[in-house]
Design a protein around this motif. Structure first.
Motif, short mmCIF file in Angstrom:
data_model
loop_
_atom_site.label_atom_id
_atom_site.label_comp_id
_atom_site.label_asym_id
_atom_site.label_seq_id
_atom_site.Cartn_x
_atom_site.Cartn_y
_atom_site.Cartn_z
N ALA A 8 58.31 11.07 22.79
CA ALA A 8 58.57 10.29 21.58
C ALA A 8 60.07 10.07 21.53
O ALA A 8 60.85 11.02 21.65
N ALA A 9 60.49 8.83 21.38
CA ALA A 9 61.92 8.52 21.49
C ALA A 9 62.31 7.48 20.45
O ALA A 9 61.49 6.69 19.99
N ALA A 10 63.59 7.50 20.10
CA ALA A 10 64.15 6.49 19.20
C ALA A 10 65.31 5.82 19.91
O ALA A 10 65.56 6.07 21.10
N GLU A 11 66.02 4.96 19.18
CA GLU A 11 67.07 4.16 19.80
C GLU A 11 68.41 4.47 19.15
O GLU A 11 68.52 5.33 18.26
N GLY A 12 69.43 3.77 19.59
CA GLY A 12 70.74 3.91 18.98
C GLY A 12 71.31 5.31 19.11
O GLY A 12 71.22 5.94 20.17
N SER A 13 71.87 5.81 18.03
CA SER A 13 72.50 7.14 18.07
C SER A 13 71.49 8.24 18.35
O SER A 13 71.85 9.31 18.87
N PHE A 14 70.22 7.99 18.07
CA PHE A 14 69.19 8.99 18.33
C PHE A 14 68.89 9.12 19.82
O PHE A 14 68.29 10.10 20.25
N ALA A 15 69.27 8.12 20.60
CA ALA A 15 69.01 8.14 22.04
C ALA A 15 70.21 8.59 22.84
O ALA A 15 70.14 8.69 24.08
N GLU A 16 71.33 8.88 22.18
CA GLU A 16 72.53 9.27 22.91
C GLU A 16 72.37 10.58 23.66
O GLU A 16 73.05 10.83 24.65
N GLY A 17 71.46 11.42 23.19
CA GLY A 17 71.24 12.70 23.86
C GLY A 17 70.26 12.63 25.00
O GLY A 17 69.85 13.67 25.54
N ILE A 18 69.86 11.42 25.39
CA ILE A 18 68.90 11.24 26.48
C ILE A 18 69.52 10.36 27.56
O ILE A 18 70.08 9.31 27.27
N ASP A 19 69.39 10.78 28.81
CA ASP A 19 69.77 9.92 29.93
C ASP A 19 68.51 9.13 30.29
O ASP A 19 67.68 9.57 31.09
N ILE A 20 68.37 7.98 29.64
CA ILE A 20 67.12 7.22 29.73
C ILE A 20 66.75 6.90 31.17
O ILE A 20 65.60 7.08 31.59
N ALA A 21 67.72 6.43 31.95
CA ALA A 21 67.44 6.06 33.34
C ALA A 21 67.01 7.26 34.17
O ALA A 21 66.17 7.16 35.06
N ALA A 22 67.58 8.43 33.87
CA ALA A 22 67.27 9.63 34.66
C ALA A 22 65.89 10.19 34.34
O ALA A 22 65.21 10.72 35.23
N VAL A 23 65.45 10.08 33.07
CA VAL A 23 64.15 10.66 32.72
C VAL A 23 62.99 9.72 33.03
O VAL A 23 61.85 10.17 33.19
N GLU A 24 63.28 8.43 33.13
CA GLU A 24 62.20 7.44 33.31
C GLU A 24 61.26 7.74 34.47
O GLU A 24 60.03 7.62 34.32
N PRO A 25 61.74 8.15 35.65
CA PRO A 25 60.81 8.37 36.77
C PRO A 25 59.78 9.47 36.52
O PRO A 25 58.71 9.47 37.14
N TYR A 26 60.08 10.39 35.61
CA TYR A 26 59.16 11.50 35.35
C TYR A 26 58.09 11.15 34.33
O TYR A 26 57.13 11.89 34.16
N LEU A 27 58.24 10.02 33.64
CA LEU A 27 57.39 9.69 32.50
C LEU A 27 56.38 8.59 32.81
O LEU A 27 56.69 7.65 33.53
N ASP A 28 55.21 8.74 32.22
CA ASP A 28 54.20 7.69 32.31
C ASP A 28 54.46 6.60 31.29
O ASP A 28 54.19 5.43 31.54
N TRP A 29 54.96 6.98 30.12
CA TRP A 29 55.33 5.98 29.11
C TRP A 29 56.25 6.60 28.07
O TRP A 29 56.38 7.82 27.97
N PHE A 30 56.90 5.72 27.30
CA PHE A 30 57.77 6.11 26.19
C PHE A 30 57.10 5.68 24.89
O PHE A 30 56.73 4.50 24.75
N ASN A 31 56.96 6.59 23.94
CA ASN A 31 56.49 6.25 22.60
C ASN A 31 57.72 5.96 21.73
O ASN A 31 58.39 6.89 21.27
N LEU A 32 58.04 4.69 21.55
CA LEU A 32 59.22 4.33 20.77
C LEU A 32 58.89 4.41 19.28
O LEU A 32 58.03 3.66 18.79
N MET A 33 59.57 5.29 18.59
CA MET A 33 59.31 5.49 17.16
C MET A 33 60.04 4.41 16.35
O MET A 33 61.04 4.66 15.69
N THR A 34 59.49 3.21 16.43
CA THR A 34 60.10 2.05 15.78
C THR A 34 59.62 1.95 14.34
O THR A 34 59.00 0.96 13.93
N TYR A 35 59.92 2.98 13.59
CA TYR A 35 59.64 3.04 12.16
C TYR A 35 60.64 4.02 11.55
O TYR A 35 61.45 4.61 12.27
N ASP A 36 60.60 4.17 10.24
CA ASP A 36 61.58 5.00 9.52
C ASP A 36 63.00 4.44 9.65
O ASP A 36 63.97 5.20 9.56
#
Length: 368
Positions: free
Chosen positions: A181-209
């Motif tokens: 489960a992931a968010a964007e902007g400042s909430f994503a600064e603690g994630i190396d998105i490109a580095a984690v992508e190969p390990y994941l089947d999908w991203f649940n973008l919490m596009t609410y709140d």
């Protein structure tokens, strides 16, 4: 005999319609994924429209992933649904808002190994299909949990260990999924998105709140695009998707979020029917049945739709109350966005907020 023949034809037609519906769902390139804390017989009609249910939540205890309290019984209800729908995936979510233990477990190789091993064991022991990591959020202590500057690298290492443990547990005969489960902007600064992508089947973008009790104004809490009234840099579905695509995530791995609940604000400045205005009091959340019953053209509320943001809200001029939510119209817009951008589908929070399956049906219908 003629009556029997007629009944046979009608029955055969019903079977064919059901089979065609199932085939259409199976052939769809888009997925409908819902978080669920429990399951009741009232929700049975929604099942045909769901590809995966994510059980909320397992917790981090020490360095291990475990099911607290009555969670095993609630998870078992979801897994039992696979008897009626064998293609259904049941994934175990770990964490949630305010759930700690992640930073500590991810900080060492030993902790990551224990986390990964126990999570994989949990999946296998309960007949589930994968793990969803809901660390909200690496590098941030907003929810009152421990955080560290090292969380960014440690999160990648944790997912790498978890992917390896799930693969080892599954063997060659199957594949256990891994998502976050992931968010964007400042909430994503603690994630190396490109580095984690190969390990994941999908991203649940919490596009609410996008607006909530901590934001200074009302607004669309789940809008597809920024409103013309929104401040510069306002959060939106489109902004989140663009950020993850720019980081190199394949579009098919992105599932955007729909909210099956709304947020109410009180004592709102009345300009623009309360949209993006200051408020004196955050009131509460409302499930979709509550919104339909009390806020859609009822009790002094007038429903509005923002064509630019592709989002809905209700406004009561007398009480100066503002309610923001997803409804079938905004969900249709999200489904159109998914198809236009080649995304993987839509996920939602959460199943108990839509007991009759009306919004789930809107998701599935929009993705056809």
């Amino acid at each position: 005999m003629e009556s029997l023949s007629r009944h046979f034809v009608i029955g055969l037609f019903a079977i064919l319609v059901s089979a065609c519906t199932a085939a259409a769902h199976a052939a769809s390139p888009y997925r409908v994924v819902g978080y669920a804390t429990d399951w009741t017989t009232q929700q049975a009609a929604a099942l045909e429209n769901i590809d995966a249910l994510i059980f909320a939540f397992a917790k981090v205890e020490g360095n291990d992933v475990a099911l607290p309290g009555d969670a095993p019984e609630r998870l078992a209800k979801l897994v039992a649904l696979k008897r009626a729908k064998p293609a259904l995936q049941v994934v175990i979510a770990v964490g949630g808002w305010g759930a700690g233990g992640f930073s500590e477990a991810a900080a060492t190789a030993q902790g990551r190994e224990a986390f990964a091993r126990s999570a994989a064991q949990l999946v296998k022991a309960h007949g589930a299909d994968g793990i969803d990591v809901d660390w909200e959020y690496p590098g941030r202590s907003d929810a009152g949990i421990a955080a560290s500057a090292a969380d960014r690298a440690n999160f990648t290492a944790l997912l790498k260990a978890l992917r390896a443990a799930l693969d080892a547990s599954a063997g060659e005969e199957r594949h256990y999924t891994l998502s976050i489960a992931a968010a964007e902007g400042s909430f994503a600064e603690g994630i190396d998105i490109a580095a984690v992508e190969p390990y994941l089947d999908w991203f649940n973008l919490m596009t609410y709140d996008f607006v909530n009790s901590t934001t200074p104004t009302t607004g669309h809490h789940a809008g597809v695009y920024p409103s013309s009234l929104a401040p510069s840099g306002a959060r939106s579905v489109d902004g989140a998707v663009r950020e993850y695509l720019a980081a190199g995530v394949p579009s098919r791995k992105l599932l955007i979020g729909a909210a099956f609940y709304g947020r109410e604000f009180g004592e709102v400045t009345p300009s623009h029917d309360g949209l993006y205005q200051r408020y004196e009091r955050y009131v509460t959340e409302h499930s979709w049945p509550e919104i339909k019953r009390d806020y859609l053209g009822r009790n002094g509320f007038v429903q509005h739709h923002d064509a630019k943001a592709q989002a809905s809200w209700s406004w009561n001029a007398r009480t100066r109350s503002f309610v923001t939510y997803d409804d079938p119209a905004s969900i249709a817009a999200k489904a159109a966005y998914v198809k236009a951008h080649g995304l993987g589908g839509i996920m939602y929070w959460e199943q108990r907020h839509d007991p009759e399956g009306e919004l789930v049906e809107a998701v599935r219908s929009g993705l056809r």
